[in-house]
Design a protein around this motif. Structure first.
Motif, PDB file in Angstrom:
ATOM      1  N   LEU A   1       4.328 -25.842 -19.774  1.00 12.85           N
ATOM      2  CA  LEU A   1       3.741 -26.944 -20.533  1.00 12.85           C
ATOM      3  C   LEU A   1       3.255 -26.494 -21.898  1.00 12.85           C
ATOM      4  CD1 LEU A   1       1.668 -28.755 -17.743  1.00 12.85           C
ATOM      5  CD2 LEU A   1       3.872 -29.426 -18.700  1.00 12.85           C
ATOM      6  N   ASN A   2       3.073 -25.190 -22.090  1.00 10.37           N
ATOM      7  CA  ASN A   2       2.615 -24.665 -23.374  1.00 10.37           C
ATOM      8  C   ASN A   2       3.747 -24.500 -24.374  1.00 10.37           C
ATOM      9  OD1 ASN A   2      -0.044 -24.423 -22.406  1.00 10.37           O
ATOM     10  ND2 ASN A   2       0.415 -22.422 -21.513  1.00 10.37           N
ATOM     11  N   CYS A   3       4.968 -24.799 -23.971  1.00  5.81           N
ATOM     12  CA  CYS A   3       6.126 -24.559 -24.831  1.00  5.81           C
ATOM     13  C   CYS A   3       6.859 -25.854 -25.165  1.00  5.81           C
ATOM     14  CB  CYS A   3       7.094 -23.584 -24.145  1.00  5.81           C
ATOM     15  SG  CYS A   3       6.367 -21.967 -23.792  1.00  5.81           S
ATOM     16  N   ARG A   4       7.664 -25.772 -26.236  1.00  6.04           N
ATOM     17  CA  ARG A   4       8.508 -26.883 -26.664  1.00  6.04           C
ATOM     18  C   ARG A   4       9.969 -26.471 -26.495  1.00  6.04           C
ATOM     19  NH1 ARG A   4       5.437 -25.412 -30.524  1.00  6.04           N
ATOM     20  NH2 ARG A   4       7.177 -24.918 -31.914  1.00  6.04           N
ATOM     21  N   TYR A   5      10.785 -27.408 -26.001  1.00  7.30           N
ATOM     22  CA  TYR A   5      12.193 -27.111 -25.741  1.00  7.30           C
ATOM     23  C   TYR A   5      13.083 -28.144 -26.427  1.00  7.30           C
ATOM     24  CZ  TYR A   5      10.011 -24.338 -22.068  1.00  7.30           C
ATOM     25  OH  TYR A   5       9.207 -23.453 -21.389  1.00  7.30           O
ATOM     26  N   ARG A   6      14.290 -27.707 -26.726  1.00  2.00           N
ATOM     27  CA  ARG A   6      15.288 -28.554 -27.366  1.00  2.00           C
ATOM     28  C   ARG A   6      16.518 -28.589 -26.475  1.00  2.00           C
ATOM     29  NH1 ARG A   6      16.394 -29.829 -32.882  1.00  2.00           N
ATOM     30  NH2 ARG A   6      18.622 -30.113 -33.327  1.00  2.00           N
ATOM     31  N   ILE A   7      16.949 -29.792 -26.101  1.00  2.00           N
ATOM     32  CA  ILE A   7      18.141 -29.956 -25.276  1.00  2.00           C
ATOM     33  C   ILE A   7      19.213 -30.599 -26.146  1.00  2.00           C
ATOM     34  CG2 ILE A   7      19.071 -30.884 -23.130  1.00  2.00           C
ATOM     35  CD1 ILE A   7      16.183 -31.321 -22.189  1.00  2.00           C
ATOM     36  N   GLU A   8      20.333 -29.913 -26.293  1.00  2.00           N
ATOM     37  CA  GLU A   8      21.429 -30.425 -27.114  1.00  2.00           C
ATOM     38  C   GLU A   8      22.644 -30.717 -26.246  1.00  2.00           C
ATOM     39  OE1 GLU A   8      22.365 -27.920 -30.391  1.00  2.00           O
ATOM     40  OE2 GLU A   8      20.316 -27.859 -31.141  1.00  2.00           O
ATOM     41  N   GLY A   9      23.299 -31.829 -26.548  1.00  2.00           N
ATOM     42  CA  GLY A   9      24.469 -32.169 -25.749  1.00  2.00           C
ATOM     43  C   GLY A   9      25.364 -33.178 -26.420  1.00  2.00           C
ATOM     44  N   ASP A  10      26.338 -33.625 -25.669  1.00  2.00           N
ATOM     45  CA  ASP A  10      27.344 -34.565 -26.146  1.00  2.00           C
ATOM     46  C   ASP A  10      27.716 -35.462 -24.973  1.00  2.00           C
ATOM     47  OD1 ASP A  10      29.388 -35.772 -27.663  1.00  2.00           O
ATOM     48  OD2 ASP A  10      29.759 -33.899 -28.728  1.00  2.00           O
ATOM     49  N   ASP A  11      28.859 -36.080 -25.040  1.00  2.00           N
ATOM     50  CA  ASP A  11      29.320 -36.856 -23.894  1.00  2.00           C
ATOM     51  C   ASP A  11      29.902 -35.916 -22.853  1.00  2.00           C
ATOM     52  OD1 ASP A  11      28.695 -39.545 -24.179  1.00  2.00           O
ATOM     53  OD2 ASP A  11      30.291 -39.849 -25.637  1.00  2.00           O
ATOM     54  N   TYR A  12      29.820 -36.333 -21.595  1.00  2.00           N
ATOM     55  CA  TYR A  12      30.332 -35.523 -20.503  1.00  2.00           C
ATOM     56  C   TYR A  12      31.290 -36.346 -19.662  1.00  2.00           C
ATOM     57  CZ  TYR A  12      26.753 -32.450 -22.150  1.00  2.00           C
ATOM     58  OH  TYR A  12      25.996 -31.665 -22.975  1.00  2.00           O
ATOM     59  N   ASP A  13      32.210 -35.655 -19.025  1.00  2.00           N
ATOM     60  CA  ASP A  13      33.251 -36.311 -18.249  1.00  2.00           C
ATOM     61  C   ASP A  13      32.676 -36.844 -16.943  1.00  2.00           C
ATOM     62  OD1 ASP A  13      35.613 -37.225 -17.281  1.00  2.00           O
ATOM     63  OD2 ASP A  13      36.473 -35.253 -16.828  1.00  2.00           O
ATOM     64  N   ALA A  14      32.000 -37.978 -17.065  1.00  2.00           N
ATOM     65  CA  ALA A  14      31.383 -38.640 -15.915  1.00  2.00           C
ATOM     66  C   ALA A  14      31.155 -40.094 -16.290  1.00  2.00           C
ATOM     67  CB  ALA A  14      30.066 -37.971 -15.539  1.00  2.00           C
ATOM     68  N   ASP A  15      31.183 -40.970 -15.300  1.00  2.00           N
ATOM     69  CA  ASP A  15      30.945 -42.389 -15.586  1.00  2.00           C
ATOM     70  C   ASP A  15      29.515 -42.617 -16.069  1.00  2.00           C
ATOM     71  OD1 ASP A  15      33.507 -43.023 -14.934  1.00  2.00           O
ATOM     72  OD2 ASP A  15      33.038 -43.941 -13.000  1.00  2.00           O
ATOM     73  N   TRP A  16      28.589 -41.815 -15.562  1.00  2.00           N
ATOM     74  CA  TRP A  16      27.181 -41.961 -15.934  1.00  2.00           C
ATOM     75  C   TRP A  16      26.479 -40.634 -15.707  1.00  2.00           C
ATOM     76  CZ3 TRP A  16      22.171 -41.812 -13.896  1.00  2.00           C
ATOM     77  CH2 TRP A  16      21.202 -42.547 -14.595  1.00  2.00           C
ATOM     78  N   TRP A  17      25.601 -40.247 -16.624  1.00  2.00           N
ATOM     79  CA  TRP A  17      24.815 -39.029 -16.456  1.00  2.00           C
ATOM     80  C   TRP A  17      23.383 -39.265 -16.910  1.00  2.00           C
ATOM     81  CZ3 TRP A  17      22.496 -37.452 -20.827  1.00  2.00           C
ATOM     82  CH2 TRP A  17      23.100 -37.728 -22.057  1.00  2.00           C
ATOM     83  N   SER A  18      22.477 -38.445 -16.423  1.00  2.00           N
ATOM     84  CA  SER A  18      21.079 -38.531 -16.838  1.00  2.00           C
ATOM     85  C   SER A  18      20.420 -37.166 -16.736  1.00  2.00           C
ATOM     86  CB  SER A  18      20.300 -39.533 -15.966  1.00  2.00           C
ATOM     87  OG  SER A  18      20.171 -39.051 -14.640  1.00  2.00           O
ATOM     88  N   ILE A  19      19.378 -36.979 -17.538  1.00  2.00           N
ATOM     89  CA  ILE A  19      18.534 -35.778 -17.481  1.00  2.00           C
ATOM     90  C   ILE A  19      17.115 -36.246 -17.200  1.00  2.00           C
ATOM     91  CG2 ILE A  19      17.571 -33.827 -18.757  1.00  2.00           C
ATOM     92  CD1 ILE A  19      20.129 -33.648 -20.310  1.00  2.00           C
ATOM     93  N   THR A  20      16.534 -35.765 -16.115  1.00  2.00           N
ATOM     94  CA  THR A  20      15.204 -36.193 -15.677  1.00  2.00           C
ATOM     95  C   THR A  20      14.281 -34.991 -15.545  1.00  2.00           C
ATOM     96  OG1 THR A  20      16.249 -37.960 -14.384  1.00  2.00           O
ATOM     97  CG2 THR A  20      13.934 -37.482 -13.913  1.00  2.00           C
ATOM     98  N   ALA A  21      13.029 -35.156 -15.978  1.00  2.00           N
ATOM     99  CA  ALA A  21      12.023 -34.101 -15.824  1.00  2.00           C
ATOM    100  C   ALA A  21      11.180 -34.397 -14.582  1.00  2.00           C
ATOM    101  CB  ALA A  21      11.125 -34.035 -17.056  1.00  2.00           C
ATOM    102  N   TYR A  22      10.967 -33.369 -13.769  1.00  2.00           N
ATOM    103  CA  TYR A  22      10.139 -33.484 -12.567  1.00  2.00           C
ATOM    104  C   TYR A  22       9.039 -32.436 -12.603  1.00  2.00           C
ATOM    105  CZ  TYR A  22      13.655 -36.493 -10.373  1.00  2.00           C
ATOM    106  OH  TYR A  22      14.509 -37.525 -10.078  1.00  2.00           O
TER     107      TYR A  22
END
Length: 202
Positions: A89-110
């Motif tokens: 929680l003390n850090c900052r992150y960068r997630i980089e991406g593009d389209d992916y070969d899937a009908d639907w995708w998601s990124i979730t934080a838990y």
């Protein structure tokens, strides 16, 4: 003497049960273990959603709440560290991406407790339909406790008491790919995935 013998069997049974529960807890805490495949900092398992999944993989899925469907319909990638350092929680992150070969995708934080992280924005994930993209179709997600512009995915303390925390990471990420292409089904360790980078820590 007979009374002592009568107590030995129940004590032995309780001891065996205690050791078994401890073994199961440690196995689940370790995660998918030997069945996992690594792709960058992401992990997956070909057993998730498969009829061939062993009892330990099924236990991990049940505890972590992935709600995995059949492998042909979905792929799941899990990330809890970047460059070997647990997500903090003390850090900052960068997630980089593009389209992916899937009908639907998601990124979730838990949170480390396997539940969605409470936050005022009530924002828990981004997917291919709601994410803001650049002119070239690529996108960036800012992952941090501090507010950020653009695609900001807030993280914070889990809802469970800190005293019950048993993991090194403060939170983790789950990438879901529904109706994934052949690359994910046949070569999950080399298929294209988002890149997560550490930007800095306070």
């Amino acid at each position: 003497m007979n009374k002592l013998r009568a107590f030995r069997w129940p004590l032995a049974v309780l001891l065996v049960l205690a050791v078994s529960v401890l073994f199961l807890f440690l196995t689940i805490k370790h995660g998918l273990g030997k069945s996992s495949l690594k792709n960058g900092d992401w992990y997956t398992s070909e057993s998730i959603g498969s009829a061939d999944a062993d009892v330990m993989v099924r236990a991990v899925i049940a505890i972590s709440g992935l709600l995995a469907s059949t492998r042909e319909d979905s792929m799941y990638y899990h990330l809890k560290s970047v460059g070997g350092q647990p997500l903090s929680l003390n850090c900052r992150y960068r997630i980089e991406g593009d389209d992916y070969d899937a009908d639907w995708w998601s990124i979730t934080a838990y949170g480390w407790d396997y539940y969605l992280i409470p936050n005022q924005e009530k924002r828990y994930s981004f997917n291919n339909e709601n994410i803001i993209r650049g002119d070239d179709g690529s996108w960036v997600i800012h992952l941090s406790a501090e507010q950020a512009d653009g695609n900001w995915l807030p993280v914070g303390p889990s809802g469970a008491p800190v005293a019950s925390k048993s993991s090194k990471n403060d939170f983790d990420l789950l990438l879901r790919l529904y109706t994934p292409g052949d690359a994910y089904l046949q070569q999950p360790a080399t298929a294209s995935l988002p890149v997560v980078a550490l930007e800095g820590c306070s």
